[in-house]
Design an enzyme around this catalytic site. Sequence first.
Site, PDB file in Angstrom:
ATOM      1  N   ASP A  18      -4.696   3.519  -1.458  1.00  0.00           N
ATOM      2  CA  ASP A  18      -5.756   3.784  -0.467  1.00  0.00           C
ATOM      3  C   ASP A  18      -6.293   5.192  -0.597  1.00  0.00           C
ATOM      4  O   ASP A  18      -5.641   6.144  -0.183  1.00  0.00           O
ATOM      5  CB  ASP A  18      -5.200   3.561   0.950  1.00  0.00           C
ATOM      6  CG  ASP A  18      -5.112   2.093   1.278  1.00  0.00           C
ATOM      7  OD1 ASP A  18      -4.038   1.627   1.679  1.00  0.00           O
ATOM      8  OD2 ASP A  18      -6.141   1.405   1.115  1.00  0.00           O
ATOM      9  N   HIS A  77      -8.398   1.204  -3.765  1.00  0.00           N
ATOM     10  CA  HIS A  77      -9.324   0.936  -2.654  1.00  0.00           C
ATOM     11  C   HIS A  77     -10.012   2.249  -2.289  1.00  0.00           C
ATOM     12  O   HIS A  77      -9.373   3.143  -1.713  1.00  0.00           O
ATOM     13  CB  HIS A  77      -8.501   0.372  -1.487  1.00  0.00           C
ATOM     14  CG  HIS A  77      -9.280   0.170  -0.230  1.00  0.00           C
ATOM     15  ND1 HIS A  77      -8.639  -0.054   0.978  1.00  0.00           N
ATOM     16  CD2 HIS A  77     -10.604   0.148   0.031  1.00  0.00           C
ATOM     17  CE1 HIS A  77      -9.543  -0.201   1.928  1.00  0.00           C
ATOM     18  NE2 HIS A  77     -10.742  -0.072   1.385  1.00  0.00           N
ATOM     19  N   SER A  96       0.854  -1.196   0.000  1.00  0.00           N
ATOM     20  CA  SER A  96       0.000   0.000   0.000  1.00  0.00           C
ATOM     21  C   SER A  96       0.886   1.240   0.000  1.00  0.00           C
ATOM     22  O   SER A  96       1.688   1.436   0.927  1.00  0.00           O
ATOM     23  CB  SER A  96      -0.882   0.035   1.246  1.00  0.00           C
ATOM     24  OG  SER A  96      -1.400   1.351   1.410  1.00  0.00           O
ATOM     25  N   MET A 131     -11.401  -5.901   5.635  1.00  0.00           N
ATOM     26  CA  MET A 131     -10.525  -4.964   6.337  1.00  0.00           C
ATOM     27  C   MET A 131     -10.102  -5.570   7.671  1.00  0.00           C
ATOM     28  O   MET A 131     -10.955  -6.035   8.439  1.00  0.00           O
ATOM     29  CB  MET A 131     -11.230  -3.634   6.576  1.00  0.00           C
ATOM     30  CG  MET A 131     -11.433  -2.791   5.329  1.00  0.00           C
ATOM     31  SD  MET A 131      -9.884  -2.392   4.490  1.00  0.00           S
ATOM     32  CE  MET A 131      -9.111  -1.326   5.715  1.00  0.00           C
ATOM     33  N   ASP A 169      -6.313  -6.229   4.545  1.00  0.00           N
ATOM     34  CA  ASP A 169      -5.688  -4.909   4.458  1.00  0.00           C
ATOM     35  C   ASP A 169      -5.681  -4.270   5.843  1.00  0.00           C
ATOM     36  O   ASP A 169      -6.729  -3.955   6.387  1.00  0.00           O
ATOM     37  CB  ASP A 169      -6.520  -4.063   3.476  1.00  0.00           C
ATOM     38  CG  ASP A 169      -6.042  -2.647   3.336  1.00  0.00           C
ATOM     39  OD1 ASP A 169      -6.678  -1.890   2.581  1.00  0.00           O
ATOM     40  OD2 ASP A 169      -5.047  -2.270   3.993  1.00  0.00           O
ATOM     41  N   MET A 185     -12.039   4.303  -0.098  1.00  0.00           N
ATOM     42  CA  MET A 185     -12.639   4.499   1.216  1.00  0.00           C
ATOM     43  C   MET A 185     -13.315   5.870   1.191  1.00  0.00           C
ATOM     44  O   MET A 185     -12.872   6.850   1.827  1.00  0.00           O
ATOM     45  CB  MET A 185     -11.563   4.421   2.314  1.00  0.00           C
ATOM     46  CG  MET A 185     -11.050   3.010   2.508  1.00  0.00           C
ATOM     47  SD  MET A 185      -9.564   2.923   3.516  1.00  0.00           S
ATOM     48  CE  MET A 185      -8.332   3.107   2.215  1.00  0.00           C
ATOM     49  N   HIS A 223      -1.238  -1.215  -4.181  1.00  0.00           N
ATOM     50  CA  HIS A 223      -2.511  -0.910  -3.532  1.00  0.00           C
ATOM     51  C   HIS A 223      -2.569   0.580  -3.229  1.00  0.00           C
ATOM     52  O   HIS A 223      -1.645   1.138  -2.602  1.00  0.00           O
ATOM     53  CB  HIS A 223      -2.638  -1.734  -2.248  1.00  0.00           C
ATOM     54  CG  HIS A 223      -3.973  -1.648  -1.583  1.00  0.00           C
ATOM     55  ND1 HIS A 223      -5.058  -2.406  -1.989  1.00  0.00           N
ATOM     56  CD2 HIS A 223      -4.393  -0.881  -0.547  1.00  0.00           C
ATOM     57  CE1 HIS A 223      -6.091  -2.109  -1.203  1.00  0.00           C
ATOM     58  NE2 HIS A 223      -5.717  -1.197  -0.324  1.00  0.00           N
ATOM     59  N   MET A 245      -8.883   8.060   0.391  1.00  0.00           N
ATOM     60  CA  MET A 245      -9.698   8.414   1.552  1.00  0.00           C
ATOM     61  C   MET A 245     -10.252   9.827   1.385  1.00  0.00           C
ATOM     62  O   MET A 245      -9.507  10.741   1.002  1.00  0.00           O
ATOM     63  CB  MET A 245      -8.847   8.366   2.829  1.00  0.00           C
ATOM     64  CG  MET A 245      -8.199   7.025   3.052  1.00  0.00           C
ATOM     65  SD  MET A 245      -7.173   7.058   4.532  1.00  0.00           S
ATOM     66  CE  MET A 245      -6.390   5.475   4.407  1.00  0.00           C
TER      67      MET A 245
HETATM   68  C1  DX5 Z   1      -6.423   1.606   6.316  1.00  0.00           C
HETATM   69  C2  DX5 Z   1      -5.446   1.433   5.192  1.00  0.00           C
HETATM   70  C3  DX5 Z   1      -4.295   0.631   5.715  1.00  0.00           C
HETATM   71  C4  DX5 Z   1      -3.175   0.468   4.733  1.00  0.00           C
HETATM   72  C5  DX5 Z   1      -2.187  -0.560   5.213  1.00  0.00           C
HETATM   73  O1  DX5 Z   1      -7.325   2.559   6.018  1.00  0.00           O
HETATM   74  O2  DX5 Z   1      -6.092   0.757   4.116  1.00  0.00           O
HETATM   75  O3  DX5 Z   1      -4.784  -0.623   6.081  1.00  0.00           O
HETATM   76  O4  DX5 Z   1      -3.667   0.025   3.537  1.00  0.00           O
HETATM   77  O5  DX5 Z   1      -1.733  -0.135   6.410  1.00  0.00           O
HETATM   78  P1  DX5 Z   1      -0.610  -0.939   7.245  1.00  0.00           P
HETATM   79  O6  DX5 Z   1      -0.101  -2.045   6.386  1.00  0.00           O
HETATM   80  O7  DX5 Z   1       0.433   0.106   7.518  1.00  0.00           O
HETATM   81  O8  DX5 Z   1      -1.315  -1.430   8.457  1.00  0.00           O
HETATM   82 ZN    ZN Z   2      -6.604  -0.435   1.380  1.00  0.00          ZN
END
Ligand code: DX5
Ligand code: ZN
Length: 221
Positions: free
Chosen positions: A39, A70, A12, A141, A180, A72, A37, A41
Amino acid sequence: MEDCNRRIIAPSILAADWAHIADEIARAESAGADWLHLDVMDGHFVPNISFGPQFVAAVRPHAGLPLDVHLMIERPDVYLPAFVKAGADRITVHVEAEHDVSDTLKKIREAGCKCGLAINPDSHFHTVEPYLDQIDLLLVMTVRPGFGGQAFMEEETMPKVAAGRDWRRKHDLHYHIEVDGGIDTATVAIAAAHGANVMVAGTSLFRAKDMAESVEMMRLA
Ligand code: DX5
Ligand code: ZN
């Protein structure tokens, strides 16, 4: 049809050095990662803001790996065209977000992308059951979404990974099961034992002493 038994390692970029993102992407690729990946947000669906389609478009030309985006975000349906245009290969949306889930999943596929459905730690597995025959990937998740570096939530999430595996087998489906959050060389084995095959990791890979060694350990664990 994709092989949902193949172990896939997806760093990620949330945990990468964004000031040198092209170098970080090259580092992940040479370390042997399979997907990248991303993320996304929006500060509404989760209490954090990361990046949007323009950043995905900036990453695209530097990434030879599939972009596993992904979302979110509260309204994935509204922003879907922008992420498709930005070059996403796979787009995962949350069952808890404000949209017509089936319609969004259909539109992702119509746009030529693989579609994924994500479920948060506090959501029950039955919330995704109506959609499991419409997806290429189920994202369970393993932390509450919003921030990297959190602890793996085994009790709340592993039964859902196993339920996803059992449902897939019972209904002769073939979706990937992705986890994740808090995934490292130890927790990856727990997730795999319950049926996950796509491992998203930010902190444990981008902050690793030797990223290639960590990717390999995650692949074999
Ligand atoms: C949460 C993110 C995290 C990220 C990975 O919102 O989606 O889970 O991808 O984070 P680590 O691997 O640092 O826990
Ligand atoms: Zn993610």
